[in-house]
Design a protein around this motif. Structure first.
Motif, PDB file in Angstrom:
ATOM      1  N   UNK A 101     -31.744  -0.680 -25.094  1.00 34.46           N
ATOM      2  CA  UNK A 101     -32.137  -1.847 -25.739  1.00 34.46           C
ATOM      3  C   UNK A 101     -31.838  -1.690 -27.001  1.00 34.46           C
ATOM      4  N   UNK A 102     -30.763  -0.809 -27.512  1.00 42.04           N
ATOM      5  CA  UNK A 102     -30.737  -0.711 -29.098  1.00 42.04           C
ATOM      6  C   UNK A 102     -31.426  -0.179 -29.953  1.00 42.04           C
ATOM      7  N   UNK A 103     -32.561   0.303 -29.440  1.00 44.82           N
ATOM      8  CA  UNK A 103     -33.675   1.006 -30.305  1.00 44.82           C
ATOM      9  C   UNK A 103     -32.974   2.048 -31.053  1.00 44.82           C
ATOM     10  N   UNK A 104     -33.359   2.335 -32.236  1.00 44.39           N
ATOM     11  CA  UNK A 104     -32.696   3.343 -32.950  1.00 44.39           C
ATOM     12  C   UNK A 104     -33.920   4.133 -33.846  1.00 44.39           C
ATOM     13  N   UNK A 105     -34.085   5.510 -33.703  1.00 45.05           N
ATOM     14  CA  UNK A 105     -35.122   6.093 -34.560  1.00 45.05           C
ATOM     15  C   UNK A 105     -35.072   6.138 -35.983  1.00 45.05           C
ATOM     16  N   UNK A 268      -8.828  11.489 -35.547  1.00 45.48           N
ATOM     17  CA  UNK A 268      -8.654  12.004 -36.983  1.00 45.48           C
ATOM     18  C   UNK A 268      -9.569  11.555 -38.103  1.00 45.48           C
ATOM     19  N   UNK A 269      -9.455  10.032 -37.926  1.00 47.33           N
ATOM     20  CA  UNK A 269     -10.304   9.348 -38.917  1.00 47.33           C
ATOM     21  C   UNK A 269     -11.698   9.645 -38.910  1.00 47.33           C
ATOM     22  N   UNK A 270     -12.271   9.805 -37.723  1.00 47.67           N
ATOM     23  CA  UNK A 270     -13.709  10.125 -37.486  1.00 47.67           C
ATOM     24  C   UNK A 270     -13.852  11.436 -37.995  1.00 47.67           C
ATOM     25  N   UNK A 271     -13.126  12.398 -37.713  1.00 46.98           N
ATOM     26  CA  UNK A 271     -13.122  14.089 -38.255  1.00 46.98           C
ATOM     27  C   UNK A 271     -13.287  13.872 -39.703  1.00 46.98           C
ATOM     28  N   UNK A 272     -12.397  13.349 -40.518  1.00 51.01           N
ATOM     29  CA  UNK A 272     -12.392  13.154 -41.862  1.00 51.01           C
ATOM     30  C   UNK A 272     -13.814  12.406 -42.397  1.00 51.01           C
ATOM     31  N   UNK A 273     -14.167  11.328 -41.796  1.00 54.14           N
ATOM     32  CA  UNK A 273     -15.571  10.846 -41.928  1.00 54.14           C
ATOM     33  C   UNK A 273     -16.532  11.660 -42.056  1.00 54.14           C
ATOM     34  N   UNK A 274     -16.866  12.407 -40.710  1.00 56.00           N
ATOM     35  CA  UNK A 274     -17.575  13.300 -40.523  1.00 56.00           C
ATOM     36  C   UNK A 274     -17.754  14.728 -41.651  1.00 56.00           C
ATOM     37  N   UNK A 276     -16.463  14.819 -44.737  1.00 53.82           N
ATOM     38  CA  UNK A 276     -16.674  14.320 -46.055  1.00 53.82           C
ATOM     39  C   UNK A 276     -18.396  14.126 -45.995  1.00 53.82           C
ATOM     40  N   UNK A 277     -18.927  13.484 -45.229  1.00 50.75           N
ATOM     41  CA  UNK A 277     -20.180  12.863 -45.261  1.00 50.75           C
ATOM     42  C   UNK A 277     -21.302  14.179 -44.959  1.00 50.75           C
ATOM     43  N   UNK A 348     -21.368   9.700 -38.566  1.00 52.90           N
ATOM     44  CA  UNK A 348     -22.650   9.835 -39.428  1.00 52.90           C
ATOM     45  C   UNK A 348     -23.613   8.669 -39.308  1.00 52.90           C
ATOM     46  N   UNK A 349     -23.286   7.773 -39.023  1.00 56.49           N
ATOM     47  CA  UNK A 349     -23.903   6.354 -38.626  1.00 56.49           C
ATOM     48  C   UNK A 349     -25.032   6.429 -37.465  1.00 56.49           C
ATOM     49  N   UNK A 350     -24.328   7.622 -36.632  1.00 54.79           N
ATOM     50  CA  UNK A 350     -25.408   7.870 -35.500  1.00 54.79           C
ATOM     51  C   UNK A 350     -26.158   9.181 -35.521  1.00 54.79           C
TER      52      UNK A 350
END
Length: 494
Positions: A101-105, A268-274, A276-277, A348-350
């Motif tokens: 349903x797209x519900x996020x905690x 690789x871009x996902x790794x960098x984002x993770x 750093x954040x 990190x958004x998830x």
């Protein structure tokens, strides 16, 4: 000699100096031994991690347990006997609600909440050498026979959906009035108490329910009391057409593999984002070269075996694709006895979906799946358990699990280890005072070395190199890897 005629080959670097600890931040409290692995068979690496070693890229290290400030115990989970806890079930339910349903905690501010991976890439790691010896393996290609890598098969699994079976509906109860009977007025029913009428209606309902279900065989007592499997919780309540699609893809860490190559830049871009954040690393420490060195470079030789899993043994990335976008990657080594978790990074958004816990549960389920193909592959290794660091204790929640005794290299149930670790950060763990290391070094002369393109026992090497002063170093190395591995792994001698 290793399977397929290949050898493992390492350079040993010792480990006498103290380094900054990634757990307690002690500047000189981290002690470990390390070696650079140019190539490694899965059998040798399985034996090494069962002696407390662990890899980061091609660097393989072993904490000096009785000396380091935060002792790191190898931990494994019995995948076949694993049952999710309440927390684990909540995590799976939360994810399925989001997919359906797209519900996020509500977003959690503390990234280190229960179950999330807090060990960064370099925590607890003796710093690897910046410039290991450049050995041209083509000069010794007559020594190595490459195994036949059966890794072209890309295993793809996706989240399955299952509709809940509708419960059997009992027929509606009748509200007919009581039949006429004898009384003061024969045309009217007998006077009865209200509670008697309610009791009779309840009996009628029970009889009707029994009639409605009489044609359905009752489940056996053992089946009804059987707890639901992990796999059932993973797919529970997912409709056939969820709002979001989650697909799990397993790709071998090989640039020759089309799936790995096609997703490399995004990964690789996902790794960098993770990094750093979540871990606050500066951008220059999260570039493509660092990503490749730590999470793509692997010393493990891709191998296959008649009784092994379909995708073979070696290093893999398990990618989680959400609506055609990578949101998490678990770096895994598939070995003869286990699936070993190397690292996890995610978007990190998830983070509110507890992806650390969710992916660990999926990896346990994956281990169970592989065990059906390869009976010996029955364990899920979570890396190191650090009891002295509270944020690292979450790994002990995947039970039943064992910790590796740092002196006898025997697995001990974690429940029996915790009381000892509450008293002292370092403990022998094995309760048998007479037990010893079954693979302790007995004959250093039989350890294999590689010298001038020639494989020879160390005893022959010392005769050839009279006056050699590396005896203490080789003895330390052979003691740490044990007699069995010392006789199989080639120790490079310049």
């Amino acid at each position: 000699m290793a399977a397929g005629g290949s050898y493992s080959m390492v350079e040993y670097f010792g480990g006498d100096g103290g380094y900054r600890c990634g757990y307690c931040k002690h500047e000189k409290g981290n002690f470990s031994h390390g070696m650079w692995s140019h190539t490694m068979t899965v059998k040798d690496y399985q034996d090494l991690i069962d002696r407390g070693w662990r890899r980061s890229g091609k660097y393989v290290y072993k904490p000096t347990m009785n000396k380091t400030c935060c002792p790191q115990y190898t931990i494994r989970c019995h995948a076949l006997n694993f049952h999710p806890s309440k927390t684990h079930k909540k995590t799976l339910k939360r994810m399925n609600k989001f997919l359906s349903k797209g519900e996020r905690p509500v977003e959690q501010n503390d990234v280190g909440h229960e179950g999330e991976p807090m060990d960064s890439m370099h925590e607890g790691v003796h710093p690897p050498p910046q410039d290991p010896l450049k050995i041209d393996l083509t000069d010794v290609e007559d020594i190595f026979t490459s195994p036949d890598p059966n890794t072209d098969t890309k295993s793809t699994t996706s989240s399955t959906s299952r509709e809940d079976a509708a419960p059997v509906q009992a027929d509606k109860t009748s509200n007919d009035a009581p039949k006429p009977g004898k009384g003061a007025d024969p045309s009217r029913p007998l006077c009865r108490k209200a509670k008697d009428i309610r009791k009779e209606r309840r009996l009628q309902k029970e009889q009707q329910k029994q009639q409605a279900t009489s044609s359905i065989p009752a489940p056996s007592k053992s089946a009804s009391n059987q707890p639901k499997l992990l796999e059932e919780f993973i797919s529970e309540f997912l409709p056939n057409d969820p709002l979001h699609r989650l697909e799990v893809r397993l790709v071998p860490v090989r640039f020759e593999d089309p799936g790995f190559l096609a997703s490399y830049k995004q990964s690789a871009a996902l790794y960098a984002c993770y990094q750093m954040t979540v871990h606050g690393d500066p951008p220059y420490e999260c570039g493509e070269s660092e990503f490749k060195r730590f999470l793509c470079d692997s010393p493990l030789e891709a191998e296959s075996a008649p009784d092994g899993p379909d995708m073979g043994y070696g290093s893999f990335h398990q990618q989680y694709w959400l609506d055609d976008r990578i949101v998490a990657v678990g770096v895994l080594d598939i070995l003869p006895s286990c699936v070993s978790s190397v690292y996890l990074y995610y978007h990190p958004d998830f983070s509110s979906l507890s992806l650390g816990t969710y992916t660990a549960l999926r990896e346990i389920a994956f281990t169970r799946q592989l065990q059906k193909q390869s009976p010996k592959l029955a364990y899920y290794y979570l890396g190191f358990y650090v009891h002295s660091c509270p944020k690292m204790r979450y790994k002990g929640q995947y039970r039943p699990s064992d910790l590796l005794c740092p002196e006898t290299y025997v697995w001990m149930p974690i429940e029996r280890c915790i009381p000892r670790l509450e008293i002292s950060a370092y403990s022998r763990l094995n309760e048998d005072a007479k037990a010893g290391d079954a693979h302790a070094l007995k004959d250093m002369g039989r350890a294999l070395v590689l010298h001038r393109r020639t494989v020879m026992p160390y005893a022959a090497y010392t005769r050839k190199r009279k006056g050699s002063n590396d005896e203490k170093e080789v003895e330390q190395y052979a003691s740490l890897v044990g007699q069995t591995c010392a006789e199989r792994i080639l120790l490079y001698r310049a």
